[in-house]
Motif scaffolding. Structure first.
Motif, PDB file in Angstrom:
ATOM      1  N   ALA A  10      81.381  18.643  55.529  1.00 47.04           N
ATOM      2  CA  ALA A  10      80.351  19.054  54.577  1.00 47.04           C
ATOM      3  C   ALA A  10      80.584  18.407  53.223  1.00 47.04           C
ATOM      4  O   ALA A  10      79.645  17.909  52.573  1.00 47.04           O
ATOM      5  CB  ALA A  10      80.327  20.573  54.453  1.00 47.04           C
ATOM      6  N   LEU A  11      81.850  18.392  52.760  1.00 41.76           N
ATOM      7  CA  LEU A  11      82.163  17.763  51.481  1.00 41.76           C
ATOM      8  C   LEU A  11      81.890  16.263  51.522  1.00 41.76           C
ATOM      9  O   LEU A  11      81.414  15.670  50.546  1.00 41.76           O
ATOM     10  CB  LEU A  11      83.624  18.040  51.109  1.00 41.76           C
ATOM     11  CG  LEU A  11      83.959  19.499  50.766  1.00 41.76           C
ATOM     12  CD1 LEU A  11      85.459  19.654  50.538  1.00 41.76           C
ATOM     13  CD2 LEU A  11      83.176  19.962  49.542  1.00 41.76           C
ATOM     14  N   LEU A  12      82.193  15.654  52.659  1.00 41.71           N
ATOM     15  CA  LEU A  12      81.935  14.227  52.799  1.00 41.71           C
ATOM     16  C   LEU A  12      80.439  13.940  52.705  1.00 41.71           C
ATOM     17  O   LEU A  12      80.016  12.970  52.053  1.00 41.71           O
ATOM     18  CB  LEU A  12      82.500  13.719  54.127  1.00 41.71           C
ATOM     19  CG  LEU A  12      82.267  12.225  54.425  1.00 41.71           C
ATOM     20  CD1 LEU A  12      82.925  11.364  53.349  1.00 41.71           C
ATOM     21  CD2 LEU A  12      82.795  11.879  55.813  1.00 41.71           C
ATOM     22  N   ARG A  13      79.622  14.777  53.345  1.00 41.72           N
ATOM     23  CA  ARG A  13      78.171  14.570  53.281  1.00 41.72           C
ATOM     24  C   ARG A  13      77.670  14.711  51.848  1.00 41.72           C
ATOM     25  O   ARG A  13      76.839  13.935  51.391  1.00 41.72           O
ATOM     26  CB  ARG A  13      77.450  15.556  54.197  1.00 41.72           C
ATOM     27  CG  ARG A  13      77.566  15.223  55.673  1.00 41.72           C
ATOM     28  CD  ARG A  13      76.536  16.002  56.484  1.00 41.72           C
ATOM     29  NE  ARG A  13      76.689  17.434  56.311  1.00 41.72           N
ATOM     30  CZ  ARG A  13      77.520  18.191  57.039  1.00 41.72           C
ATOM     31  NH1 ARG A  13      78.271  17.622  57.970  1.00 41.72           N
ATOM     32  NH2 ARG A  13      77.603  19.487  56.838  1.00 41.72           N
ATOM     33  N   VAL A  14      78.199  15.721  51.132  1.00 45.98           N
ATOM     34  CA  VAL A  14      77.798  15.901  49.735  1.00 45.98           C
ATOM     35  C   VAL A  14      78.162  14.672  48.921  1.00 45.98           C
ATOM     36  O   VAL A  14      77.377  14.180  48.098  1.00 45.98           O
ATOM     37  CB  VAL A  14      78.459  17.168  49.155  1.00 45.98           C
ATOM     38  CG1 VAL A  14      78.235  17.231  47.643  1.00 45.98           C
ATOM     39  CG2 VAL A  14      77.899  18.414  49.818  1.00 45.98           C
ATOM     40  N   ALA A  15      79.366  14.145  49.162  1.00 44.36           N
ATOM     41  CA  ALA A  15      79.811  12.965  48.414  1.00 44.36           C
ATOM     42  C   ALA A  15      78.931  11.757  48.710  1.00 44.36           C
ATOM     43  O   ALA A  15      78.552  10.997  47.798  1.00 44.36           O
ATOM     44  CB  ALA A  15      81.270  12.658  48.757  1.00 44.36           C
ATOM     45  N   VAL A  16      78.588  11.565  49.993  1.00 45.29           N
ATOM     46  CA  VAL A  16      77.752  10.420  50.356  1.00 45.29           C
ATOM     47  C   VAL A  16      76.363  10.539  49.720  1.00 45.29           C
ATOM     48  O   VAL A  16      75.825   9.564  49.178  1.00 45.29           O
ATOM     49  CB  VAL A  16      77.652  10.295  51.887  1.00 45.29           C
ATOM     50  CG1 VAL A  16      76.630   9.232  52.269  1.00 45.29           C
ATOM     51  CG2 VAL A  16      79.010   9.953  52.485  1.00 45.29           C
ATOM     52  N   VAL A  17      75.792  11.726  49.787  1.00 43.88           N
ATOM     53  CA  VAL A  17      74.469  11.936  49.177  1.00 43.88           C
ATOM     54  C   VAL A  17      74.545  11.677  47.677  1.00 43.88           C
ATOM     55  O   VAL A  17      73.642  11.068  47.086  1.00 43.88           O
ATOM     56  CB  VAL A  17      73.959  13.353  49.482  1.00 43.88           C
ATOM     57  CG1 VAL A  17      72.686  13.648  48.684  1.00 43.88           C
ATOM     58  CG2 VAL A  17      73.677  13.522  50.968  1.00 43.88           C
ATOM     59  N   TRP A  18      75.609  12.135  47.041  1.00 43.53           N
ATOM     60  CA  TRP A  18      75.781  11.924  45.599  1.00 43.53           C
ATOM     61  C   TRP A  18      75.858  10.433  45.271  1.00 43.53           C
ATOM     62  O   TRP A  18      75.223   9.943  44.339  1.00 43.53           O
ATOM     63  CB  TRP A  18      77.044  12.647  45.140  1.00 43.53           C
ATOM     64  CG  TRP A  18      77.171  12.754  43.638  1.00 43.53           C
ATOM     65  CD1 TRP A  18      76.367  12.208  42.686  1.00 43.53           C
ATOM     66  CD2 TRP A  18      78.191  13.467  42.932  1.00 43.53           C
ATOM     67  NE1 TRP A  18      76.803  12.524  41.437  1.00 43.53           N
ATOM     68  CE2 TRP A  18      77.931  13.306  41.545  1.00 43.53           C
ATOM     69  CE3 TRP A  18      79.280  14.220  43.332  1.00 43.53           C
ATOM     70  CZ2 TRP A  18      78.743  13.866  40.570  1.00 43.53           C
ATOM     71  CZ3 TRP A  18      80.086  14.789  42.347  1.00 43.53           C
ATOM     72  CH2 TRP A  18      79.826  14.619  40.994  1.00 43.53           C
ATOM     73  N   VAL A  19      76.642   9.697  46.065  1.00 40.24           N
ATOM     74  CA  VAL A  19      76.785   8.264  45.821  1.00 40.24           C
ATOM     75  C   VAL A  19      75.443   7.555  45.998  1.00 40.24           C
ATOM     76  O   VAL A  19      75.042   6.720  45.171  1.00 40.24           O
ATOM     77  CB  VAL A  19      77.850   7.658  46.763  1.00 40.24           C
ATOM     78  CG1 VAL A  19      77.816   6.134  46.697  1.00 40.24           C
ATOM     79  CG2 VAL A  19      79.233   8.175  46.401  1.00 40.24           C
ATOM     80  N   VAL A  20      74.736   7.879  47.079  1.00 36.82           N
ATOM     81  CA  VAL A  20      73.437   7.240  47.317  1.00 36.82           C
ATOM     82  C   VAL A  20      72.457   7.585  46.200  1.00 36.82           C
ATOM     83  O   VAL A  20      71.696   6.729  45.733  1.00 36.82           O
ATOM     84  CB  VAL A  20      72.882   7.665  48.696  1.00 36.82           C
ATOM     85  CG1 VAL A  20      71.458   7.161  48.876  1.00 36.82           C
ATOM     86  CG2 VAL A  20      73.771   7.130  49.813  1.00 36.82           C
ATOM     87  N   SER A  21      72.467   8.834  45.748  1.00 36.20           N
ATOM     88  CA  SER A  21      71.582   9.231  44.652  1.00 36.20           C
ATOM     89  C   SER A  21      71.932   8.494  43.368  1.00 36.20           C
ATOM     90  O   SER A  21      71.043   8.095  42.600  1.00 36.20           O
ATOM     91  CB  SER A  21      71.682  10.746  44.431  1.00 36.20           C
ATOM     92  OG  SER A  21      71.245  11.456  45.578  1.00 36.20           O
ATOM     93  N   THR A  22      73.222   8.304  43.139  1.00 37.08           N
ATOM     94  CA  THR A  22      73.652   7.560  41.948  1.00 37.08           C
ATOM     95  C   THR A  22      73.146   6.123  41.996  1.00 37.08           C
ATOM     96  O   THR A  22      72.601   5.591  41.017  1.00 37.08           O
ATOM     97  CB  THR A  22      75.182   7.579  41.843  1.00 37.08           C
ATOM     98  OG1 THR A  22      75.636   8.936  41.718  1.00 37.08           O
ATOM     99  CG2 THR A  22      75.657   6.774  40.641  1.00 37.08           C
ATOM    100  N   LEU A  23      73.319   5.467  43.135  1.00 35.38           N
ATOM    101  CA  LEU A  23      72.847   4.091  43.282  1.00 35.38           C
ATOM    102  C   LEU A  23      71.329   4.012  43.139  1.00 35.38           C
ATOM    103  O   LEU A  23      70.790   3.052  42.561  1.00 35.38           O
ATOM    104  CB  LEU A  23      73.292   3.532  44.636  1.00 35.38           C
ATOM    105  CG  LEU A  23      74.808   3.363  44.820  1.00 35.38           C
ATOM    106  CD1 LEU A  23      75.118   2.919  46.251  1.00 35.38           C
ATOM    107  CD2 LEU A  23      75.363   2.366  43.814  1.00 35.38           C
ATOM    108  N   THR A  24      70.639   5.021  43.681  1.00 33.28           N
ATOM    109  CA  THR A  24      69.179   5.049  43.557  1.00 33.28           C
ATOM    110  C   THR A  24      68.760   5.156  42.102  1.00 33.28           C
ATOM    111  O   THR A  24      67.833   4.466  41.647  1.00 33.28           O
ATOM    112  CB  THR A  24      68.602   6.229  44.356  1.00 33.28           C
ATOM    113  OG1 THR A  24      68.983   6.108  45.730  1.00 33.28           O
ATOM    114  CG2 THR A  24      67.091   6.278  44.251  1.00 33.28           C
TER     115      THR A  24
END
Length: 707
Positions: A10-24
């Motif tokens: 779950a933490l990994l998914r949150v981190a990935v979503v955060w990174v993708v949102s940052t890049l977006t």
């Protein structure tokens, strides 16, 4: 160890979503001139990235924590306005998030903020979806956790629960259309059911083959005194319209009073997207509930639950725009190819179609998914998409077939969610009527039914006939969603001394004479208007008439002076020749209704082509007798008893109601009827429950991103 592994994922998914949102966010800052991200010490890329990370994180937290409260505050605004407000509210949250960045500064114009927020919500949702799809264990765990939470909220026992029933209505899909869709691969989900787990049973409607009569019969057990989609009541001087909120409330009240029972869904039921509540406590997009105003009106609870996730609004808006474009393309192609028959599809119709095929579909499906996770005993939902498109494109046109394909995806989505529900569910698929194709009466003969009646009465006929309104359900659903009043045009209260009231219900016409008591007899009509009945009966677009006679009682009139007492009429004889089995009984039953019109008119039907002539602007129509409109279907699991014994026919919506009630009893034990003190269903309930939260849109739950 399993819990730690789940937490880590779950933490990994949150981190990935955060990174993708940052890049977006960084990408949008580079592409949009009115959106900037600057660091505190200048333009170092790493500092800008940190600024974007702070902004993306703040926006994500605000969306998760503040968004549900904001949407709830706007719940009482019109539903479609709420959908539009979602974008502006989402943009406001982004502006707040930009001001919370401690490592730099973000700026955006309000218009740009709306775009950035929409893109980021969509990207975050898509990323979360992709990760969840690849982690089946996490997906199942999430659904199970949500189901358990809703189960505890509702006070359900922890042990095994008896099976529930989900009734899914595909509005306007006839038996033959469904069989064709299954055979040609348009509906693989339904095909899989029919190959192994379900049976298909056709059934026959009353003369009034339309949703108002059929759904009232299915949900409330009676179709008595519903002669058409719209009809005139002489004692009150009112025109009743099946999908007008005030009329729907009155029809439901009469039905409950007649049967002494609250409806099919009185025991832990949910009604979604229907004209009537069925006695359900949980309602969303239900017309009878929409007639009431104030906080006790829960008809829009489904909108709240759906828009609780801003990504849903973004996805639905994209599909809405795509559907409008699809309709404009298809209608333009039909004009260029000079396809016939054809009706006008301009004005607001592209938006009405998009509402029915996208917004209403998405919200209703999401509400059903929530009902499954909440473990409700019985759910009845109506999906109106096919009916709306088929009216204007034809029941077997390519446009309508594409809608069937997308509806099948919705069925697959619901079937997939059943596996994660806190109780087993049996899915029953049915329709309320079919549709019959054919050129409109006006297009074929150059005048409307009202023009023909006026000519037969010796009244002046206008050179330019007024367009006959369509009775499609979605038009009034849009008006209700916008809180717009209903009651203009032919639905206005006629003056007592006015001309004959001529109303249309597909290829069924109703002619009433205001200022008279009871049904006029044939002799009365001949004395008033000597040429009227002959003009109607001998017109090539008219199949038969039903009138009362002083000498023979009810009589059926046909071309060439044919007249047969209704009591002596059999199927396939006289004016009813070719109209199929059950036609005579259907006409006889309608003759017993107190509000049957002075003259009932059914258009001509061609058995060779299956075509009728609608008195409305519809090339796929229903409402009268003739062809596939009277032949809907019922698909049921094999572990339920057969609807009727082998060799017998399932006739009428009232019999369908008793079949569905029997199935509820098979799984749950005897259902306790609600007394007549609850005459209008849940809208009189003194203690409405709070709306359920949204179903998580992950994996296959994304509702057809292209519309």
């Amino acid at each position: 160890m399993g819990r730690w592994r789940t937490t880590g994922r779950a933490l990994l998914r949150v981190a990935v979503v955060w990174v993708v949102s940052t890049l977006t966010m960084m990408l949008l800052a580079g592409l949009l001139p009115d959106f900037r991200l600057t660091s505190a010490d200048g333009a170092a890329l790493t500092r800008v990235a940190l600024t974007a990370a702070w902004g993306a994180g703040a926006f994500g937290l605000l969306s998760a924590l503040v968004w549900p409260l904001v949407v709830r505050a706007f719940l009482l605004v019109p539903a479609l306005v709420l959908g539009l407000l979602v974008f502006f509210l989402n943009g406001s949250l982004l502006l707040v998030a930009l001001h919370l960045i401690p490592t730099g500064q973000g700026t955006a114009n309000p218009e740009t903020a709306v775009i950035v927020a929409a893109v980021m919500s969509a990207v975050a949702s898509a990323t979360s979806t992709a990760l969840a799809v690849r982690d089946d264990d996490a997906y199942r765990h999430r659904l199970s956790r949500l189901a358990d939470r809703r189960r505890r909220r509702r006070g359900l026992a922890a042990g095994p629960l008896p099976p529930g029933l989900v009734f899914l209505q595909l509005d306007g899909v006839g038996e033959q259309v469904l069989r064709h869709a299954v055979a040609t691969g348009l509906m693989p989900t339904v095909a899989t059911w029919l190959m192994g787990t379900h049976r298909l049973t056709p059934w026959r409607t009353d003369w009034s083959s339309q949703t108002g009569a059929s759904q009232l019969g299915i949900l409330h057990g009676t179709t008595f005194d519903v002669p058409a989609f719209r009809w005139y009541e002489k004692e009150s001087g009112e025109v009743m319209v099946s999908n007008r909120p005030a009329s729907a409330v009155e029809l439901q009240r009469r039905a409950v009073e007649r049967t002494g029972d609250g409806g099919l869904l009185t025991v832990d039921g949910a009604s979604r997207g229907n004209l009537f509540s069925g006695g359900a406590e949980q309602v969303a997009l239900v017309l009878t509930a929409a007639a009431r105003r104030g906080r006790r009106n829960r008809s829009r609870a489904g909108y709240f639950a759906y828009f609780l996730d801003p990504a849903n609004a973004v996805r639905t808006a994209g599909s809405f725009v795509a559907e409008v474009g699809r309709e404009l393309t298809q209608s333009t192609r039909a004009r260029l190819r000079k396809e016939q028959p054809r009706v006008p599809r301009g004005g607001l119709y592209p938006f009405i179609r998009a509402f029915a095929t996208v917004v209403e579909r998405d919200v209703v499906v999401a509400a059903v998914l929530g009902d499954l996770l909440a473990g409700r005993t019985a759910v009845y939902a109506d999906l109106v998409a096919y009916d709306e498109v088929a009216h204007h494109s034809g029941p077997r046109g390519r446009d309508a077939e594409q809608v069937l394909r997308r509806l099948d995806r919705s069925l697959a989505l619901i079937a997939g969610a059943v596996r994660h529900a806190p109780r087993p569910y049996r899915i029953v698929l049915l329709s309320d009527h079919g549709q019959s194709p054919g050129e409109t009466f006006e297009s074929a003969f150059g005048l409307t039914l009202k023009d023909l009646v006026r000519a037969g009465c010796g009244l002046p006929v206008p050179r330019r006939a007024r367009r006959t309104r369509s009775g499609a359900e979605a038009r009034y659903a849009v008006r209700v969603a916008l809180h717009r009043p209903v009651g203009e045009g032919e639905e206005r209260r006629p003056e007592p001394t006015s001309d004959p009231v001529v109303l249309a219900s597909g290829n069924l016409g109703l002619i009433s004479f205001p200022g008279t008591e009871g049904r006029l007899t044939r002799e009365d009509i001949d004395r008033r208007h000597p040429a009227l009945l002959a003009t109607l009966a001998n017109h090539p677009g008219i199949g038969f008439l039903l009138v009362r006679s002083e000498e023979h009682g009810a009589v059926v009139l046909g071309p060439g002076g044919g007249e047969v007492p209704l009591s002596q009429l059999a199927d396939g004889e006289g004016p009813l020749k070719g109209f199929g089995p059950g036609a005579a009984d259907a006409v006889r039953r309608t003759d017993t209704f107190p509000h049957t019109a002075d003259i009932m008119v059914n258009s001509r039907y061609d058995p060779a082509t299956g075509e009728v002539h609608a008195f409305e602007e519809q090339i796929g129509s229903h409402g009268g007798l003739g062809g596939e409109q009277s032949r809907p279907f019922l698909i049921s699991p094999l572990d339920l008893t057969a609807p009727v014994p082998d060799g017998e026919d399932l006739i009428g919506a009232e019999q369908v109601h008793h079949v569905l009630r029997r199935w509820l009893c098979e799984g749950q034990g005897p259902q306790v009827p609600v007394g007549t003190d609850v005459l209008a269903g849940p809208e009189n309930s003194p203690s409405p429950r709070q709306a359920e939260g949204p179903f998580p849109v992950v994996g296959g739950a994304a509702q057809d991103k292209t519309g």
